[in-house]
Design a protein around this motif. Structure first.
Motif, short mmCIF file in Angstrom:
data_model
loop_
_atom_site.label_atom_id
_atom_site.label_comp_id
_atom_site.label_asym_id
_atom_site.label_seq_id
_atom_site.Cartn_x
_atom_site.Cartn_y
_atom_site.Cartn_z
N SER A 64 0.84 -1.20 0.00
CA SER A 64 0.00 0.00 0.00
C SER A 64 0.87 1.25 0.00
O SER A 64 2.03 1.22 0.43
N ALA A 65 0.30 2.33 -0.48
CA ALA A 65 0.90 3.66 -0.40
C ALA A 65 -0.23 4.67 -0.56
O ALA A 65 -1.18 4.43 -1.30
N TYR A 75 1.54 17.22 -0.74
CA TYR A 75 1.00 15.95 -0.30
C TYR A 75 2.05 15.18 0.48
O TYR A 75 3.24 15.32 0.23
N GLU A 76 1.58 14.39 1.41
CA GLU A 76 2.47 13.51 2.17
C GLU A 76 2.37 12.10 1.61
O GLU A 76 1.27 11.57 1.45
N LEU A 77 3.52 11.51 1.29
CA LEU A 77 3.57 10.10 0.93
C LEU A 77 3.48 9.34 2.25
O LEU A 77 4.32 9.52 3.13
N ALA A 78 2.45 8.52 2.40
CA ALA A 78 2.18 7.91 3.70
C ALA A 78 1.72 6.46 3.55
O ALA A 78 1.33 6.03 2.48
N CYS A 99 2.15 6.95 -7.10
CA CYS A 99 1.88 8.13 -6.28
C CYS A 99 2.47 9.39 -6.91
O CYS A 99 1.82 10.44 -6.95
N LEU A 100 3.70 9.29 -7.42
CA LEU A 100 4.33 10.46 -8.04
C LEU A 100 3.62 10.87 -9.33
O LEU A 100 3.45 12.07 -9.60
N GLU A 101 3.19 9.89 -10.10
CA GLU A 101 2.43 10.19 -11.32
C GLU A 101 1.14 10.93 -10.97
O GLU A 101 0.78 11.93 -11.61
N THR A 109 3.38 20.46 -6.05
CA THR A 109 4.71 21.05 -6.13
C THR A 109 5.69 20.38 -5.18
O THR A 109 6.90 20.47 -5.36
N LYS A 110 5.16 19.70 -4.16
CA LYS A 110 6.04 19.07 -3.18
C LYS A 110 5.38 17.83 -2.57
O LYS A 110 4.18 17.83 -2.31
N ILE A 111 6.22 16.82 -2.34
CA ILE A 111 5.80 15.62 -1.62
C ILE A 111 6.67 15.54 -0.37
O ILE A 111 7.89 15.67 -0.45
N THR A 112 6.05 15.35 0.77
CA THR A 112 6.79 15.17 2.02
C THR A 112 6.58 13.74 2.50
O THR A 112 5.68 13.04 2.05
N LEU A 113 7.41 13.32 3.44
CA LEU A 113 7.17 12.05 4.11
C LEU A 113 7.86 12.08 5.46
O LEU A 113 8.83 12.81 5.67
#
Length: 159
Positions: A64-65, A75-78, A99-101, A109-113
């Motif tokens: 899962s992601a 968005y947060e990758l979680a 998820c990146l697509e 503009t940004k993904i955090t985790l």
């Protein structure tokens, strides 16, 4: 072996929870915030503008992601998880790619985790994707001693 990446449906709630508790419990990282999300993925992720992907092999959910909306464009990758017997087979990469697509389609503009320094393999994977370590701030987790960000560029229409 065919690995399918599918959208989360409520019928997979128990699988989503099981997958994530598997690794959280293994590393003694399970917190109340995790349980809140895992007990209500629709309310905490989907209804707030996020998405959950599941990796399925022969009708078994093995990974899962999720992307959780933090704010407009961020968005947060979680809840990234792959069950132990399926690790090392590229499933994490398929999930991150999806998820990146999606994040790019959404003009993020940004993904955090948030992560933990015990999770060396995961951290190396994130680094390969270009995630950079930043100061741990605004974490909903007391055990998160790692925060990473991936800049996706400026969204269309913004300067």
């Amino acid at each position: 072996m065919i690995i399918e990446i599918i959208l989360y449906e409520d019928r997979y709630k128990a699988d989503f929870k099981r997958l994530n508790l598997e690794w959280l419990d293994k590393y003694h990282l399970t917190e109340s915030h995790d349980l809140m999300v895992l007990n209500d993925p629709r309310g905490t992720i989907l209804d707030r503008g996020g998405i959950i992907y599941l990796a399925v092999v022969a009708d078994e959910v093995v990974g899962s992601a999720a992307l959780m909306k933090e704010e407009e464009g961020v968005y947060e990758l979680a809840k990234m998880a792959v069950t132990p017997e399926w690790q090392g087979k590229g499933i994490s990469r398929l999930l991150i790619d999806q998820c990146l697509e999606t994040a790019r389609l959404w003009k993020a503009t940004k993904i955090t985790l948030f992560s933990n320094s015990q999770l060396k393999t995961a951290l190396q994977l994130y680094e390969k994707y270009g995630f950079r370590h930043v100061k741990v701030e605004h974490s909903p987790f007391t055990t998160a001693d790692v925060k990473m960000e991936l800049e996706l560029g400026v969204a269309v229409g913004k300067s």
